[in-house]
Design a protein around this motif. Structure first.
Motif, PDB file in Angstrom:
ATOM      1  N   SER A  67     -20.566  29.548  -9.543  1.00 26.45           N
ATOM      2  CA  SER A  67     -21.259  28.688 -10.498  1.00 26.45           C
ATOM      3  C   SER A  67     -20.592  27.327 -10.553  1.00 26.45           C
ATOM      4  N   GLN A  68     -21.333  26.346 -11.076  1.00 28.31           N
ATOM      5  CA  GLN A  68     -20.780  25.003 -11.234  1.00 28.31           C
ATOM      6  C   GLN A  68     -19.640  25.001 -12.253  1.00 28.31           C
ATOM      7  N   GLU A  69     -19.747  25.855 -13.258  1.00 33.53           N
ATOM      8  CA  GLU A  69     -18.701  25.954 -14.279  1.00 33.53           C
ATOM      9  C   GLU A  69     -17.396  26.430 -13.652  1.00 33.53           C
ATOM     10  N   GLU A  70     -17.509  27.435 -12.802  1.00 39.55           N
ATOM     11  CA  GLU A  70     -16.337  27.976 -12.101  1.00 39.55           C
ATOM     12  C   GLU A  70     -15.733  26.899 -11.197  1.00 39.55           C
ATOM     13  N   LEU A  71     -16.591  26.151 -10.531  1.00 39.20           N
ATOM     14  CA  LEU A  71     -16.146  25.092  -9.633  1.00 39.20           C
ATOM     15  C   LEU A  71     -15.430  23.981 -10.406  1.00 39.20           C
ATOM     16  N   ALA A  72     -15.966  23.637 -11.561  1.00 36.87           N
ATOM     17  CA  ALA A  72     -15.417  22.541 -12.365  1.00 36.87           C
ATOM     18  C   ALA A  72     -13.973  22.807 -12.786  1.00 36.87           C
ATOM     19  N   VAL A  73     -13.645  24.069 -13.032  1.00 40.80           N
ATOM     20  CA  VAL A  73     -12.278  24.426 -13.439  1.00 40.80           C
ATOM     21  C   VAL A  73     -11.273  23.981 -12.376  1.00 40.80           C
ATOM     22  N   PHE A  74     -11.647  24.114 -11.105  1.00 39.76           N
ATOM     23  CA  PHE A  74     -10.750  23.744 -10.014  1.00 39.76           C
ATOM     24  C   PHE A  74     -10.838  22.260  -9.674  1.00 39.76           C
ATOM     25  N   LEU A  75     -12.028  21.684  -9.769  1.00 38.73           N
ATOM     26  CA  LEU A  75     -12.233  20.327  -9.276  1.00 38.73           C
ATOM     27  C   LEU A  75     -11.935  19.227 -10.286  1.00 38.73           C
ATOM     28  N   GLU A  76     -12.177  19.465 -11.552  1.00 41.84           N
ATOM     29  CA  GLU A  76     -11.984  18.394 -12.531  1.00 41.84           C
ATOM     30  C   GLU A  76     -10.552  17.843 -12.558  1.00 41.84           C
ATOM     31  N   PRO A  77      -9.506  18.697 -12.441  1.00 44.40           N
ATOM     32  CA  PRO A  77      -8.139  18.147 -12.435  1.00 44.40           C
ATOM     33  C   PRO A  77      -7.836  17.270 -11.210  1.00 44.40           C
ATOM     34  N   LEU A  78      -8.668  17.355 -10.161  1.00 42.92           N
ATOM     35  CA  LEU A  78      -8.414  16.601  -8.934  1.00 42.92           C
ATOM     36  C   LEU A  78      -8.943  15.168  -9.007  1.00 42.92           C
ATOM     37  N   SER A  79      -9.707  14.858 -10.059  1.00 36.81           N
ATOM     38  CA  SER A  79     -10.250  13.497 -10.263  1.00 36.81           C
ATOM     39  C   SER A  79     -10.990  12.984  -9.028  1.00 36.81           C
ATOM     40  N   LEU A  80     -11.858  13.818  -8.472  1.00 41.76           N
ATOM     41  CA  LEU A  80     -12.574  13.436  -7.252  1.00 41.76           C
ATOM     42  C   LEU A  80     -13.436  12.192  -7.450  1.00 41.76           C
ATOM     43  N   ALA A  81     -13.882  11.966  -8.669  1.00 39.15           N
ATOM     44  CA  ALA A  81     -14.747  10.813  -8.930  1.00 39.15           C
ATOM     45  C   ALA A  81     -14.043   9.485  -8.685  1.00 39.15           C
ATOM     46  N   THR A  82     -12.709   9.517  -8.688  1.00 36.22           N
ATOM     47  CA  THR A  82     -11.954   8.273  -8.488  1.00 36.22           C
ATOM     48  C   THR A  82     -11.399   8.154  -7.067  1.00 36.22           C
ATOM     49  N   ARG A  83     -11.618   9.149  -6.213  1.00 39.05           N
ATOM     50  CA  ARG A  83     -11.056   9.142  -4.854  1.00 39.05           C
ATOM     51  C   ARG A  83     -12.074   8.596  -3.854  1.00 39.05           C
ATOM     52  N   GLN A  84     -11.564   7.852  -2.898  1.00 37.02           N
ATOM     53  CA  GLN A  84     -12.426   7.318  -1.848  1.00 37.02           C
ATOM     54  C   GLN A  84     -12.634   8.320  -0.717  1.00 37.02           C
ATOM     55  N   TRP A  85     -11.583   9.100  -0.440  1.00 37.84           N
ATOM     56  CA  TRP A  85     -11.636  10.048   0.679  1.00 37.84           C
ATOM     57  C   TRP A  85     -11.050  11.385   0.246  1.00 37.84           C
ATOM     58  N   VAL A  86     -11.763  12.463   0.569  1.00 35.03           N
ATOM     59  CA  VAL A  86     -11.322  13.815   0.214  1.00 35.03           C
ATOM     60  C   VAL A  86     -11.303  14.656   1.489  1.00 35.03           C
ATOM     61  N   PHE A  87     -10.133  15.226   1.803  1.00 33.18           N
ATOM     62  CA  PHE A  87      -9.949  16.023   3.015  1.00 33.18           C
ATOM     63  C   PHE A  87      -9.926  17.512   2.664  1.00 33.18           C
ATOM     64  N   LEU A  88     -10.727  18.291   3.392  1.00 36.36           N
ATOM     65  CA  LEU A  88     -10.789  19.739   3.137  1.00 36.36           C
ATOM     66  C   LEU A  88     -10.675  20.505   4.450  1.00 36.36           C
ATOM     67  N   PRO A  89      -9.705  21.432   4.559  1.00 41.35           N
ATOM     68  CA  PRO A  89      -9.651  22.312   5.725  1.00 41.35           C
ATOM     69  C   PRO A  89     -10.678  23.432   5.561  1.00 41.35           C
ATOM     70  N   VAL A  90     -11.472  23.646   6.582  1.00 38.13           N
ATOM     71  CA  VAL A  90     -12.550  24.652   6.539  1.00 38.13           C
ATOM     72  C   VAL A  90     -12.174  25.817   7.437  1.00 38.13           C
ATOM     73  N   ASN A  91     -12.252  27.048   6.910  1.00 39.52           N
ATOM     74  CA  ASN A  91     -12.094  28.194   7.813  1.00 39.52           C
ATOM     75  C   ASN A  91     -13.345  29.056   7.783  1.00 39.52           C
ATOM     76  N   ASP A  92     -13.464  29.923   8.792  1.00 36.90           N
ATOM     77  CA  ASP A  92     -14.697  30.682   8.976  1.00 36.90           C
ATOM     78  C   ASP A  92     -14.637  32.078   8.365  1.00 36.90           C
ATOM     79  N   ASN A  93     -13.684  32.287   7.460  1.00 38.59           N
ATOM     80  CA  ASN A  93     -13.613  33.599   6.813  1.00 38.59           C
ATOM     81  C   ASN A  93     -14.838  33.796   5.918  1.00 38.59           C
ATOM     82  N   ALA A  94     -15.394  34.996   5.943  1.00 40.78           N
ATOM     83  CA  ALA A  94     -16.645  35.260   5.240  1.00 40.78           C
ATOM     84  C   ALA A  94     -16.439  35.811   3.830  1.00 40.78           C
ATOM     85  N   ASN A  95     -15.209  35.712   3.294  1.00 40.99           N
ATOM     86  CA  ASN A  95     -15.015  36.079   1.889  1.00 40.99           C
ATOM     87  C   ASN A  95     -14.124  35.030   1.225  1.00 40.99           C
ATOM     88  N   GLN A  96     -13.775  35.258  -0.032  1.00 36.86           N
ATOM     89  CA  GLN A  96     -13.153  34.189  -0.814  1.00 36.86           C
ATOM     90  C   GLN A  96     -11.689  33.910  -0.486  1.00 36.86           C
TER      91      GLN A  96
END
Length: 210
Positions: free
Chosen positions: A67-96
């Motif tokens: 859910s977006q609520e669950e996502l917000a708990v992790f993302l809001e402290p990162l202040s993504l709205a103020t960042r120009q570039w966000v780097f994310l490592p992606v893996n192909d694991n099919a679970n969490q």
């Protein structure tokens, strides 16, 4: 016994993690997470207000957040709205949990409003990267195009994690010098990747002694 070699910021590296750098081994989320922590705290500290490095565990959580609520708990402290570039490592694991068998790099660019995916295995992780992008797009509350960008290609089955680290480093160096992320693909060769394994191994040993 698998003793701790280095505790750095939020990263904890054990002997078995560090050993992955010294041979033909697939890198785990601990090593990639450490590299991103090092970029944020040391190598690209001057970019801290503009650049955000997301850990492998959080990137995987984003992919499967229910859910977006669950996502917000992790993302809001990162202040993504103020960042120009966000780097994310992606893996192909099919679970969490982090893991899987292939890594790639996803970059969000606010200035061009674009997700750019760099995959050393010809888009093998595209589905997983698109899933993360879609979750972030909903959080960002805007339509963000997804682009598969040309990436240096790995020549074996185990170097994908090193390509993620080296691509992220090269893109950030370009941001630092040029003001925009450009990937010098001709520099990131298999020989370069092998040399970087040794350099990261030496860096961890040096930090451990300090």
């Amino acid at each position: 016994m698998d003793p701790v070699v280095l505790s750095f910021q939020d990263s904890l590296l054990r002997r078995s993690d560090v050993a992955l750098l010294s041979g033909p081994h697939w890198l785990n989320d601990q090593v990639i997470g450490f590299a991103f922590e090092y970029f944020a705290a040391e190598r690209f500290k001057s970019l801290s207000e503009k650049v955000c490095f997301i850990s492998p565990e959080v990137a995987q959580f984003i992919k499967y957040a229910s859910s977006q609520e669950e996502l917000a708990v992790f993302l809001e402290p990162l202040s993504l709205a103020t960042r120009q570039w966000v780097f994310l490592p992606v893996n192909d694991n099919a679970n969490q949990t982090a893991g899987g068998s292939h890594w790639s790099l996803l970059l969000y660019q606010r200035d061009t409003s674009q997700f750019t995916h760099f995959d050393s295995q010809n888009g093998g992780n595209a589905l997983h990267a698109r899933r993360i992008a879609a979750k972030l797009e909903a959080f960002l509350a805007e339509k963000v195009p997804f682009v598969e960008e040309q990436s240096p290609s790995q020549q074996n089955s185990f170097d994908c994690g090193m390509y993620v680290i080296c691509n992220a480093e090269a893109l950030c160096e370009s941001v630092r010098v040029e003001g925009c992320p450009l990937l010098p693909a001709q520099i990131i060769t298999p020989t370069y990747i092998t040399r970087k394994r040794t350099e990261w191994y030496s860096l961890i040993q040096r930090l451990a002694k300090e």
